[in-house]
Design a protein around this motif. Structure first.
Motif, short mmCIF file in Angstrom:
data_model
loop_
_atom_site.label_atom_id
_atom_site.label_comp_id
_atom_site.label_asym_id
_atom_site.label_seq_id
_atom_site.Cartn_x
_atom_site.Cartn_y
_atom_site.Cartn_z
N SER A 134 45.45 66.57 17.07
CA SER A 134 44.87 67.38 16.01
C SER A 134 43.42 66.94 15.81
O SER A 134 43.02 65.91 16.33
CB SER A 134 45.67 67.19 14.72
N PRO A 135 42.66 67.71 15.05
CA PRO A 135 41.26 67.31 14.82
C PRO A 135 41.14 65.91 14.20
O PRO A 135 40.22 65.17 14.53
CB PRO A 135 40.73 68.38 13.87
N PRO A 170 43.14 62.97 17.39
CA PRO A 170 43.06 63.49 18.75
C PRO A 170 43.75 62.58 19.76
O PRO A 170 43.92 61.38 19.52
CB PRO A 170 41.56 63.54 19.01
#
Length: 69
Positions: free
Chosen positions: A45-46, A49
């Motif tokens: 995910s942002p 990562p």
């Protein structure tokens, strides 16, 4: 002891914290490598990562070669 984060990651990928340990740099250094295009996110995910093991080890070898030269 491994963190919960590393227990749920797919094989063949490293978390940002694992990448930090392999490369011997800070989280900010990892973000800078991504910004410069020298390292690419491969999932996650942002905020959490993942990075491909192949890409991280290739970059570590390249950086080690430059340090030895």
């Amino acid at each position: 002891m491994e963190t919960v984060e590393s227990q749920i990651i797919r094989p063949g990928y490293l978390t940002a914290h694992q990448t930090v340990r392999v490369l011997g740099i800070s989280l900010g250094g990892v973000r800078l490598l991504v910004h410069r295009g020298q390292l690419h996110r491969a999932g996650g995910s942002p905020r959490q990562p993942w990075y491909a093991v192949d890409g991280v080890t290739a970059l570590a070898a390249k950086r080690a070669g430059k340090a030895a030269a």
